[in-house]
Design an enzyme around this catalytic site. Structure first.
Site, short mmCIF file in Angstrom:
data_model
loop_
_atom_site.label_atom_id
_atom_site.label_comp_id
_atom_site.label_asym_id
_atom_site.label_seq_id
_atom_site.Cartn_x
_atom_site.Cartn_y
_atom_site.Cartn_z
CE1 TYR A 1 -92.19 1.06 76.13
CE2 TYR A 1 -89.83 0.76 75.80
CZ TYR A 1 -91.14 0.65 75.34
OH TYR A 1 -91.39 0.13 74.12
CD GLU B 1 -95.45 -1.36 78.10
OE1 GLU B 1 -95.54 -2.19 79.01
OE2 GLU B 1 -95.05 -1.64 76.97
CG ASP C 1 -111.88 13.07 64.71
OD1 ASP C 1 -111.18 13.98 65.20
OD2 ASP C 1 -111.46 12.30 63.82
CB THR D 1 -104.96 15.74 65.75
OG1 THR D 1 -105.69 16.84 65.21
CG2 THR D 1 -105.24 14.50 64.94
CE LYS E 1 -105.75 17.26 61.30
NZ LYS E 1 -105.28 16.06 61.96
NE ARG F 1 -97.53 14.89 62.41
CZ ARG F 1 -98.10 15.86 61.70
NH1 ARG F 1 -97.59 17.07 61.67
NH2 ARG F 1 -99.19 15.62 61.01
N1 PLP Z 1 -109.34 12.82 62.47
C1 PLP Z 1 -109.49 13.83 61.60
C2 PLP Z 1 -110.81 14.53 61.51
C3 PLP Z 1 -108.42 14.22 60.78
O1 PLP Z 1 -108.57 15.20 59.89
C4 PLP Z 1 -107.19 13.52 60.90
C5 PLP Z 1 -106.00 13.88 60.08
O2 PLP Z 1 -105.95 14.71 59.27
C6 PLP Z 1 -107.09 12.47 61.81
C7 PLP Z 1 -108.19 12.15 62.58
C8 PLP Z 1 -105.85 11.63 61.89
O3 PLP Z 1 -104.84 12.22 62.58
P1 PLP Z 1 -103.31 11.67 62.48
O4 PLP Z 1 -102.83 12.03 61.14
O5 PLP Z 1 -102.65 12.36 63.61
O6 PLP Z 1 -103.37 10.18 62.68
#
Ligand code: PLP
Length: 480
Positions: free
Chosen positions: A64, A66, A219, A245, A248, A254
């Site tokens: 842990y 935090e 994002d 993320t 990918k 993950r």
């Molecule tokens: N943002 C985008 C552009 C995504 O394509 C995705 C998932 O495919 C996410 C966020 C969410 O990611 P997670 O599935 O790790 O929560």
């Protein structure tokens, strides 16, 4: 007194998984076999390295921690601190960021939690945000709602207005976005997508955001591995916050990351706001085993070989797109700049659900996806394909041409089956695809295609796995 040797008294704590829980081990073996024997074309997936899997499965899961490095709510974090600081350093390095100008939080459990933490940092409840609409390729967490329901926390706790693609080009409609923003006056504009095959014009988005004193957040979940390689436009030049993320195109475990711009103005102290939003606002203890996996993946993304990987991912996606177009198929925007292609099946009168199902039966993993102009997100008119995973298995353009031919045959078989089913229902389609019947040819075509896909797929390595010693596990038939 107990000695520090492996004791007999509680073997459950020391025995290997296969011995202690053969049921779970068998499921893992079947999934390994599936990944080895199939063609992974889901654009949001990749095949991570052995090192990342080792780190992710390590003893760090016990701890842990935090809080942040050197400011924890628990003792015993000297090595976890070292790890998190290393991970932060590598994250900045991977995206060529100056630590005096940018910082990063490496604790988000996933992309969705990273995005919600970023919204929590930047906005007050019920503030206004704009993101690309889900049917046009945006992500759920960018403010998605339907006419009947606010679907995600990003539309439940904030007011959201989606922007869209230009229906004539299927590229982002920046002019339309500027016009909407004039009326809606957003506090935040989110760019980035889950299904957009083109690059982003961050300079224009920054200009629109500035006209309304709005934050700009990218994002880059899908394209972050390509951004790290310098193979896509650089969002860090224009954005206040960048989320991603790590699993990918970046090819890690993950999880998620939030990058924030440092600012001398205390009222804009994004560092404190982002860090407080991750913990304690949205999360508890960080997953240190995952952070170790991210650090290892980021190390790979800083090596000279990474650019070659990213370039190959894009070259493979372009080849896949061109091969499909050469067979007369329609792609959204007619091609791609990144790792994915969006295949519009509507001219074929075939739904994304049916092709996804058929591909599953032959060992090609894809996902149905809305395409621009779909009447309903519930009946997606297309398929999304990505090349990150096959590129990690070492495939090049010539190999991707074979994959494109498999997809072409899958479509032709799906059309045959649709005819033979005599109805539009998915269950009838599946029945004729899986049960051989007198006078019908579709089910045999499925068997033949599956055999070829299996033989082809098993020629390739599978990252993290010694395929030379892989055996077909119990519970999988020879022709499966
Ligand atoms: N943002 C985008 C552009 C995504 O394509 C995705 C998932 O495919 C996410 C966020 C969410 O990611 P997670 O599935 O790790 O929560």
């Amino acid at each position: 007194m107990a000695t520090a040797t492996t004791p007999d008294f509680n073997k459950v704590l020391y025995a290997p998984l296969a011995e202690i829980d053969p049921e779970v081990q068998n499921i893992i073996d079947k999934e390994t076999w599936r990944q080895f024997s199939g063609l992974e074309l889901i654009a949001s997936e990749n095949l991570t390295s052995r090192a990342t899997m080792e780190a992710n499965g390590s003893i760090l899961t016990n701890k842990y921690s935090e809080g942040l490095p050197n400011a924890r709510y628990y003792g015993g974090n000297e090595y976890v601190d070292e790890l998190e600081i290393l991970c932060q350093k590598r994250a900045l390095q991977a995206f060529r960021l100056d630590g005096a100008k940018w910082g990063v939080n490496v604790q988000p459990y996933s992309g969705s939690t990273a995005n919600f933490a970023a919204l929590t940092a930047l906005l007050q409840p019920q503030d206004r945000l704009m993101g690309l609409g889900l049917p046009d390729g945006g992500h759920l967490t960018h403010g998605y709602y339907t006419a009947k329901k606010k679907m995600t926390a990003s539309s439940i706790y904030f007011q959201s207005l989606p922007y869209a693609l230009d229906p004539s080009t299927q590229f982002i409609d920046y002019e339309g976005l500027a016009k909407q923003a004039k009326i809606f006056k957003p506090r935040l504009i989110i760019c980035g997508a889950s299904a957009y095959p083109r690059d982003w014009d961050y300079a224009t988005l920054r200009k629109i955001a500035d006209e309304h004193g709005a934050y700009l957040m990218a994002d880059i979940a899908h394209i972050s591995g390509l951004v790290a390689a310098g193979e896509q436009a650089n969002p860090f030049e224009y954005c206040d916050v960048v989320t991603t993320t790590t699993h990918k195109t970046l090819r890690g475990p993950r999880a998620g990351l939030i990058f924030f711009k440092r600012n001398s103005d205390k009222s804009l102290d994004l560092e404190k706001r982002v860090n407080d939003a991750v913990f304690p606002a949205c999360q508890g203890g960080p997953h240190n085993n995952t952070i170790a996996g991210i650090a290892t993946a980021l190390l790979q993304a800083t090596q000279p070989t990474w650019q070659a990987y990213a370039k190959q991912v894009i070259a493979n996606a372009r080849t896949l797109g061109a091969e499909l177009v050469s067979r007369g198929y329609k792609l959204q925007t007619s091609g791609t700049d990144n790792h994915l292609v969006l295949w519009d099946l509507r001219p074929l009168k075939l739904t994304g659900s049916k092709l996804e199902k058929l591909c599953d039966l032959v060992g090609i993993t894809i996902n149905k996806n809305a395409v621009s102009g779909d009447a309903s997100a519930q009946v997606p008119g297309g398929i999304r394909l990505g090349t990150s995973a096959l590129t990690s298995r070492d495939m090049k353009e010539e190999d991707i041409k074979i994959v494109a031919d498999f997809l072409h045959r899958a479509v032709q078989t799906a059309l045959t089956l649709q005819n033979e089913a005599g109805s539009k229902l998915l269950k009838d389609f599946v029945r004729v695809a899986t049960v051989q019947q007198e006078g019908k040819v579709g089910a045999q075509q499925v068997v033949d295609l599956r055999k070829e896909v299996r033989t082809f797929a098993r020629r390739w390595p599978l990252p993290g796995v010694d395929v030379s010693s892989l055996q077909r596990p119990a519970g999988i038939e020879e022709d499966e």
